[in-house]
Design an enzyme around this catalytic site. Sequence first.
Site, PDB file in Angstrom:
ATOM      1  N   SER A  21       5.657   4.804  -7.397  1.00  0.00           N
ATOM      2  CA  SER A  21       5.615   4.163  -6.084  1.00  0.00           C
ATOM      3  C   SER A  21       5.806   5.089  -4.895  1.00  0.00           C
ATOM      4  CB  SER A  21       6.656   3.039  -6.011  1.00  0.00           C
ATOM      5  OG  SER A  21       6.134   1.879  -6.598  1.00  0.00           O
ATOM      6  N   ALA A  60       4.164  -7.635 -20.611  1.00  0.00           N
ATOM      7  CA  ALA A  60       4.143  -7.408 -22.054  1.00  0.00           C
ATOM      8  C   ALA A  60       3.221  -6.247 -22.417  1.00  0.00           C
ATOM      9  CB  ALA A  60       3.702  -8.677 -22.771  1.00  0.00           C
ATOM     10  N   THR A 102      11.584   5.919  -4.151  1.00  0.00           N
ATOM     11  CA  THR A 102      11.631   6.202  -5.575  1.00  0.00           C
ATOM     12  C   THR A 102      10.348   5.707  -6.220  1.00  0.00           C
ATOM     13  OG1 THR A 102      12.803   4.118  -5.929  1.00  0.00           O
ATOM     14  CG2 THR A 102      14.141   6.104  -5.760  1.00  0.00           C
TER      15      THR A 102
END
Length: 414
Positions: A95, A161, A349
């Site tokens: 990010s 998932a 971050t």
Amino acid sequence: MRARRATRVLAGTMVSALAATALTATAATAAPSPGPDHDRHAAVRAVMDQHVKEGIPGVLGRSEDHGATWKGSAGVADLSTGRKRTDRDRFRIGSVTKAFTSVVLLQLEAEGRLNLDDTVDRHLPGLVRGNGHDGTRITLRQLLNHTSGIYNYTADPELAAALTTGFPQHRYDVWKPGQLVGLAMRHQPDFAPGTGWNYSNTNYVLAGMVAEKVTGRSWAQEVRQRVLRPAGLRDTTLPGNSSAMPSPHGRAYSKLKFGPSGPSGPIQDTTELNPSWGWAAGEIISTTGDLNRFYSALVGGKLLPAKQQKELLTAVPTGPGGESAGAAGYGLGLMRAKLSCGTSVWLHTGGIHGSSTLAASTDDGRHTTAFNLNGDWLGDLGALVEAEYCGTVPPAKGHTAQRSPSLEKLTALR
């Protein structure tokens, strides 16, 4: 971080993969007082070594402080060969990519090709619709500062998932930006536009799509032309659908199973992956040196005109009470934090499989730092920032230490 949130750190965000088992702390330990032979980076080295002792394969760091360069590393780049990490190693920055996207839109605004108060629907008509989402009520500014309320597509259970337990089978999957937005539209918004704050990768995928619609060129082309070349970022790349890492690079390691007590299972090599699921929200690959150069140019006002620079650094509170109450502030693709020693920094971050990154700068752009961990199941990038700017070292794992509330908030973003 609550356990149920920790299970979503990797699948649900690229802001902070480190926060699942952050080194929480009650009293930070000050570094020795400076003297003639004092190593001013002793605290940083100590925190880096601490990360390796607690299980992270390797840590890489670099700072530029008013023209003085420091480079450091701990642990290894490759668990199989034992190769050490080097300052030339490339890694996925997750990010931290978002600031690159913000610069593109802000430059387009400066050129009169869009306005941050334009609605999303003006540029992408009909795309943000469904389950309460309405692109006619959301502005581009709200995308960039995460006040849009749009659902975060990486929190979608199906994608979550695929990115965690299903990663071995889905690591090379190709995702189109429109598909990612479609995942978000399956869900209700988090809140009405402009009435709250919540981190959402969907915001930056939409921002990248707007850049492409306005320019008629790819988001990657715009980043290269508007950011990489002017800032001299020669080791930064936009991989697109390529799963390979450019050389030199180490390996990236992850634990892909999550439970009530946090990450579990064997360490797996996740170096190769198709980052298209991150795109304008998190696909970029870089180095500590390039991240320092980028943040110096970004915060130092070298990439934007004065009006857009002010917009970039106008932070909205990410919690009740604003910064005066210890909440973090979020600008347009970067965050504001006041550290325990009173120093304020701009930072972001980034977490993606096997890689946790932080870039930061003081207000004048003259003291920058960048860190990377090549493991994502534990770590505390906030402690590294405190060590660099305040000279403090947290106690060993299992104890508690004092960190500034706003920094604690930033490094726990999901």
